[in-house]
Design a protein around this motif. Structure first.
Motif, short mmCIF file in Angstrom:
data_model
loop_
_atom_site.label_atom_id
_atom_site.label_comp_id
_atom_site.label_asym_id
_atom_site.label_seq_id
_atom_site.Cartn_x
_atom_site.Cartn_y
_atom_site.Cartn_z
N PRO A 94 41.60 -43.01 -18.76
CA PRO A 94 41.20 -41.57 -18.39
C PRO A 94 42.58 -40.75 -17.73
CG PRO A 94 39.55 -43.31 -17.40
CD PRO A 94 40.76 -44.13 -18.07
N ASP A 95 43.61 -41.63 -17.13
CA ASP A 95 44.75 -41.10 -16.84
C ASP A 95 45.78 -40.67 -17.96
OD1 ASP A 95 45.44 -43.67 -17.50
OD2 ASP A 95 46.57 -44.10 -15.52
N ALA A 96 45.36 -40.86 -19.20
CA ALA A 96 46.45 -40.76 -20.38
C ALA A 96 46.41 -39.46 -20.60
CB ALA A 96 45.89 -41.56 -21.59
N GLU A 97 45.37 -38.76 -21.04
CA GLU A 97 45.29 -37.04 -21.53
C GLU A 97 46.01 -36.04 -20.39
OE1 GLU A 97 44.58 -33.28 -22.44
OE2 GLU A 97 43.59 -34.25 -20.70
N PRO A 98 45.56 -36.31 -19.15
CA PRO A 98 46.28 -35.53 -18.33
C PRO A 98 47.58 -35.55 -18.15
CG PRO A 98 44.28 -36.48 -17.21
CD PRO A 98 44.47 -37.04 -18.49
N ALA A 99 48.29 -36.83 -18.15
CA ALA A 99 49.63 -37.29 -17.91
C ALA A 99 50.42 -36.55 -18.97
CB ALA A 99 50.00 -38.61 -17.90
N LEU A 100 49.89 -36.90 -20.36
CA LEU A 100 50.64 -36.28 -21.54
C LEU A 100 50.56 -34.65 -21.64
CD1 LEU A 100 50.17 -39.47 -22.50
CD2 LEU A 100 49.78 -38.61 -24.85
N ARG A 101 49.38 -34.24 -21.16
CA ARG A 101 49.36 -32.83 -21.22
C ARG A 101 50.19 -32.08 -20.04
NH1 ARG A 101 45.44 -30.68 -18.03
NH2 ARG A 101 44.15 -32.44 -18.51
N CYS A 185 67.90 -46.20 -21.19
CA CYS A 185 66.90 -45.26 -21.23
C CYS A 185 66.57 -45.27 -19.50
CB CYS A 185 65.84 -45.60 -21.86
SG CYS A 185 66.21 -45.69 -23.72
N LEU A 186 65.60 -44.03 -19.27
CA LEU A 186 64.94 -44.14 -17.95
C LEU A 186 63.72 -44.72 -18.04
CD1 LEU A 186 65.40 -40.22 -17.32
CD2 LEU A 186 66.43 -41.80 -16.18
N ALA A 187 62.94 -45.25 -17.06
CA ALA A 187 61.73 -45.75 -17.44
C ALA A 187 60.79 -45.40 -16.30
CB ALA A 187 61.92 -47.27 -17.15
N GLY A 188 59.50 -45.13 -16.40
CA GLY A 188 58.46 -45.05 -15.41
C GLY A 188 57.43 -45.91 -15.56
N TRP A 189 57.04 -46.64 -14.48
CA TRP A 189 56.10 -47.73 -14.40
C TRP A 189 54.76 -47.32 -13.76
CZ3 TRP A 189 54.35 -50.73 -10.14
CH2 TRP A 189 53.45 -51.95 -10.55
N CYS A 190 53.55 -47.72 -14.37
CA CYS A 190 52.43 -47.40 -13.79
C CYS A 190 51.80 -48.61 -13.33
CB CYS A 190 51.51 -46.76 -14.92
SG CYS A 190 49.75 -46.85 -14.66
N ALA A 191 51.17 -48.70 -12.20
CA ALA A 191 50.84 -49.70 -11.55
C ALA A 191 49.47 -50.32 -11.89
CB ALA A 191 50.94 -49.79 -9.97
N ARG A 192 48.91 -49.72 -12.68
CA ARG A 192 47.49 -49.73 -13.15
C ARG A 192 47.27 -51.39 -13.53
NH1 ARG A 192 46.27 -48.43 -18.07
NH2 ARG A 192 47.04 -46.37 -17.86
N ASP A 210 49.11 -44.43 -11.09
CA ASP A 210 48.64 -43.99 -12.46
C ASP A 210 49.42 -43.18 -13.17
OD1 ASP A 210 48.21 -41.10 -11.53
OD2 ASP A 210 46.24 -41.65 -10.92
N LEU A 211 49.08 -42.79 -14.44
CA LEU A 211 50.17 -42.32 -15.47
C LEU A 211 50.36 -40.80 -14.92
CD1 LEU A 211 48.81 -43.24 -18.96
CD2 LEU A 211 50.79 -44.26 -17.51
N GLY A 212 49.42 -40.04 -14.31
CA GLY A 212 49.54 -38.90 -13.71
C GLY A 212 50.76 -38.78 -12.58
N GLU A 213 50.66 -39.74 -11.78
CA GLU A 213 51.97 -40.05 -10.83
C GLU A 213 53.16 -40.08 -11.35
OE1 GLU A 213 51.02 -42.66 -7.50
OE2 GLU A 213 49.11 -41.59 -6.92
N VAL A 214 52.97 -40.99 -12.39
CA VAL A 214 54.39 -41.30 -13.20
C VAL A 214 54.87 -40.06 -13.58
CG1 VAL A 214 55.43 -42.62 -14.91
CG2 VAL A 214 53.84 -43.56 -13.40
N ALA A 215 54.08 -39.22 -14.45
CA ALA A 215 54.44 -38.05 -14.96
C ALA A 215 54.97 -36.90 -13.91
CB ALA A 215 53.29 -37.41 -15.83
#
Length: 224
Positions: A94-101, A185-192, A210-215
């Motif tokens: 569920p957190d994928a689309e909002p983060a990519l957008r 590179c840089l890195a963003g880690w999601c704890a899910r 979640d991915l939203g917080e990472v974005a």
């Protein structure tokens, strides 16, 4: 100092894509649903082992062999076909689309960096409504090497038209983030998935529940 990325490459398997429906396919071939996680772990381990030894195997060949082994050779090739076909039909988290957008609307180029097959990945992106946010799909097969070898992250940056230092890898796997950091590179880690970032790995530049917080964290980094 970490700076705001010009491009973000998302891991696909488990980060964007939810593997849980494959449990049903395991049961449909007479295996335990609980076999999913050890099979996927064996697949990842064997892929890395091939890379460390200087070899390469396709997603399908390594996944097939891992499933043969983990079913103690009770699964037929048709059974394995049935399980592997499920990769092209899996839903997004569920957190994928909002983060990519969010990243795409902020002007960040978006890539998908995966060890999966290109056709399955593109099918997944389309049906999950993510394809419109993705500029490039980069696979291990195209790069000729598996994660977390440094060169695969550099190939991804090149494909996205940026330098490694201005590309962030986003994943739910700390080892993947570590590989990206070691590649410059840089890195963003999601704890899910893992809950806490492993202290044996190079820290990610941004972490989130979640991915939203990472974005959002990546977008808050200072511009170069």
């Amino acid at each position: 100092m970490s700076t705001r990325p010009h491009a973000v490459a998302f891991d696909v398997l488990e980060t964007l894509l939810n593997l849980d429906p494959l449990r049903t396919r395991m049961e449909e071939i007479g295996q335990s649903a609980d076999l999913l996680q050890p099979w996927f772990m064996r697949f990842q381990r064997d892929s890395m082992a091939l890379t460390l030894s200087g070899d390469f195997g396709t997603f399908e060949s390594v996944a097939r062999q891992a499933l043969r082994t983990d079913t103690q050779h009770t699964a037929t090739e048709e059974d394995i076909d049935h399980v592997l076909a499920g990769f092209g039909q899996l839903p997004a988290h569920p957190d994928a689309e909002p983060a990519l957008r969010r990243l795409s609307e902020a002007g960040v180029r978006i890539g998908c960096l995966t060890v999966g097959r290109a056709d399955n990945t593109e099918r997944f992106l389309e049906q999950a409504g993510l394809a419109r946010h993705v500029d490039q799909v980069i696979t291990a097969e195209q790069a000729g090497i598996w994660k977390p070898a440094p060169s695969i992250y550099r190939v991804a940056a090149h494909q996205l038209g940026v330098s490694p230092a201005t590309m962030a890898l986003v994943a739910v796997h700390a080892w993947d983030c570590h590989g990206a950091k070691r590649a410059g590179c840089l890195a963003g880690w999601c704890a899910r998935l893992e809950g806490r970032y492993g202290d044996v790995f190079t820290p990610a530049d941004v972490t989130g529940a979640d991915l939203g917080e990472v974005a959002e964290g990546l977008l808050r980094l200072p511009s170069a």
